[in-house]
Design an enzyme around this catalytic site. Structure first.
Site, PDB file in Angstrom:
ATOM      1  CB  SER A  57      -0.884  -0.014   1.260  1.00 26.28           C
ATOM      2  OG  SER A  57      -1.344   1.269   1.569  1.00 26.28           O
ATOM      3  CG  ASP A  69      -0.904   7.833  -0.435  1.00 20.21           C
ATOM      4  OD1 ASP A  69       0.038   7.846  -1.249  1.00 20.21           O
ATOM      5  OD2 ASP A  69      -1.948   7.169  -0.602  1.00 20.21           O
ATOM      6  CG  ASP A  98       1.155   6.207  -5.552  1.00 20.88           C
ATOM      7  OD1 ASP A  98       0.339   5.457  -4.996  1.00 20.88           O
ATOM      8  OD2 ASP A  98       1.924   6.946  -4.926  1.00 20.88           O
ATOM      9  CD  GLU A 125      -3.598   6.288  -7.843  1.00 18.16           C
ATOM     10  OE1 GLU A 125      -3.449   5.285  -7.107  1.00 18.16           O
ATOM     11  OE2 GLU A 125      -3.865   7.418  -7.403  1.00 18.16           O
ATOM     12  CE  LYS A 131      -1.173   8.833  -4.515  1.00 19.60           C
ATOM     13  NZ  LYS A 131      -1.768   7.725  -3.762  1.00 19.60           N
ATOM     14  CB  SER A 134      -8.610   7.609  -3.204  1.00 21.34           C
ATOM     15  OG  SER A 134      -7.717   7.035  -4.106  1.00 21.34           O
ATOM     16  NE  ARG A 169      -6.457   3.593  -6.936  1.00 20.07           N
ATOM     17  CZ  ARG A 169      -5.917   3.626  -5.717  1.00 20.07           C
ATOM     18  NH1 ARG A 169      -5.046   2.701  -5.353  1.00 20.07           N
ATOM     19  NH2 ARG A 169      -6.242   4.572  -4.871  1.00 20.07           N
TER      20      ARG A 169
HETATM   21  C1  SPV Z   1      -3.398   2.554  -0.784  1.00 16.17           C
HETATM   22  O1  SPV Z   1      -3.497   1.642   0.043  1.00 16.17           O
HETATM   23  O2  SPV Z   1      -2.433   3.321  -0.853  1.00 16.17           O
HETATM   24  C2  SPV Z   1      -4.454   2.754  -1.775  1.00 16.17           C
HETATM   25  C3  SPV Z   1      -5.817   2.463  -1.400  1.00 16.17           C
HETATM   26  O3  SPV Z   1      -4.180   3.242  -2.843  1.00 16.17           O
HETATM   27  S1  SPV Z   1      -6.517   3.931  -0.822  1.00 16.17           S
HETATM   28  O4  SPV Z   1      -5.745   4.405   0.300  1.00 16.17           O
HETATM   29  O5  SPV Z   1      -7.865   3.546  -0.442  1.00 16.17           O
HETATM   30  O6  SPV Z   1      -6.538   4.889  -1.885  1.00 16.17           O
HETATM   31 MG    MG Z   2      -2.354   4.169  -2.851  1.00 17.94          MG
END
Ligand code: SPV
Ligand code: MG
Length: 299
Positions: A57, A69, A98, A125, A131, A134, A169
């Site tokens: 992740s 993130d 990503d 994605e 980015k 989400s 994605r």
């Molecule tokens: C992650 O685990 O980094 C993902 C899923 O991309 S989410 O955090 O739901 O976007």
């Molecule tokens: Mg991610």
């Protein structure tokens, strides 16, 4: 003397058994359940619990570095995280890559490096680099569908083993663009060579992904991440024909809660006695990190 231009190899001797296993699992029609992780230990805990695959992740790897993130870490750092996970488990690792860390060439390089490391699945994605996660409510921007399809083609061309799985994605629902946009994009991504699609949603129930499944007609395997629609069960996913569910961050969230609770108790009580019965023993750390096997090698 003329120097021959460097040409990337188009043949492979790369053993990719886990990629083949992942590809077979997608073809089997069985639901694949993947758990999010960020390092060797968290990946091993997921495998030990019985998950079929590990999701490397981006959110977790970023948070494990004390960072949000939002594309701050570079590909090499995410790759190092995925490699630590791959080396620590036997199940396939699917890497959250990503946006492919930049443009088409970055996506191609991402595929090369992750595949070379043995990572079974690469997920890219359709957001614009850099980015944001989400679930951040601002700054969510999608790349044009053709531009992202070109990126997928570049990654596909860079792929050496036929087994490695490329997951495309779409963040169409995340950006509020609706079902038609999600469908149009996913069809284009499969046309561009994606082996599976990940349809992300931040809805509080599963209506977006379920509406997608009704129209998609199983053109390619579908992956979902039921973080905000937490009551979406594995049985419902199976019934809908979903190929993979990713529990992307619940392991890290559980760890955060447990660690906070432990340290609060230690400070309040002035000793670790109260927490000892409910925390893993040092022996357990030895066991999960393979102490005996390593000492055996030194015999
Ligand atoms: C992650 O685990 O980094 C993902 C899923 O991309 S989410 O955090 O739901 O976007
Ligand atoms: Mg991610």
């Amino acid at each position: 003397m003329s120097i021959a231009p460097y040409a990337p190899s188009t043949t492979t001797t790369l053993p990719a058994p886990r990629a083949a296993a992942l590809r077979d699992a997608f073809a089997s029609g069985r639901l694949i359940r993947a758990a999010g992780a960020h390092d060797g230990l968290s990946a091993r805990l997921a495998e030990e619990s019985g998950f079929d695959a590990v999701w490397a992740s981006g959110l977790e790897i970023s948070a494990a570095h004390g960072l949000p993130d939002v594309s701050l870490l570079g590909m090499a750092e995410y790759l190092a995280g995925a490699v630590a996970m791959h080396r620590s488990v036997e199940v396939p690792v699917v890497a959250d890559c990503d946006t492919g860390f930049g443009g088409s060439l970055n996506a191609a390089y991402t595929m090369m490096r992750y595949e070379e490391a043995g990572v079974a699945g690469v997920c890219i994605e359709d957001k614009i680099f850099p980015k944001r996660n989400s679930f951040v409510n601002s700054g969510q921007k999608l790349l044009g569908v053709e531009e992202f399809a070109t990126k997928l083609e570049a990654a596909k061309r860079a792929q050496v083993s036929t087994d490695t799985v490329l997951i495309a994605r779409t963040e169409a629902f995340i950006c509020g663009l609706g079902l038609q946009e999600a469908l149009t994009r996913c069809h284009a991504y499969v046309d561009a060579g994606a082996d599976a699609v990940l349809v992300h949603s931040k809805a509080v129930d599963s209506h977006e992904v379920m509406s997608f499944m009704r129209e998609w007609e199983h053109r390619a395997p579908v992956v979902v991440v039921p973080t905000t629609y937490a009551d979406f069960s594995a049985d419902e996913a199976r019934e809908a024909g979903i190929a993979m569910v990713i529990y992307a961050n619940q392991g890290m969230r559980a760890a955060i809660t447990a660690i906070r609770d432990t340290w609060a108790t230690v400070l309040a009580q002035g000793s670790t006695a109260a927490v000892e019965p409910r925390i893993a023993s040092v022996k357990d750390i030895f066991a999960i990190s393979g102490m005996d096997a390593w000492l055996e090698m030194d015999r």
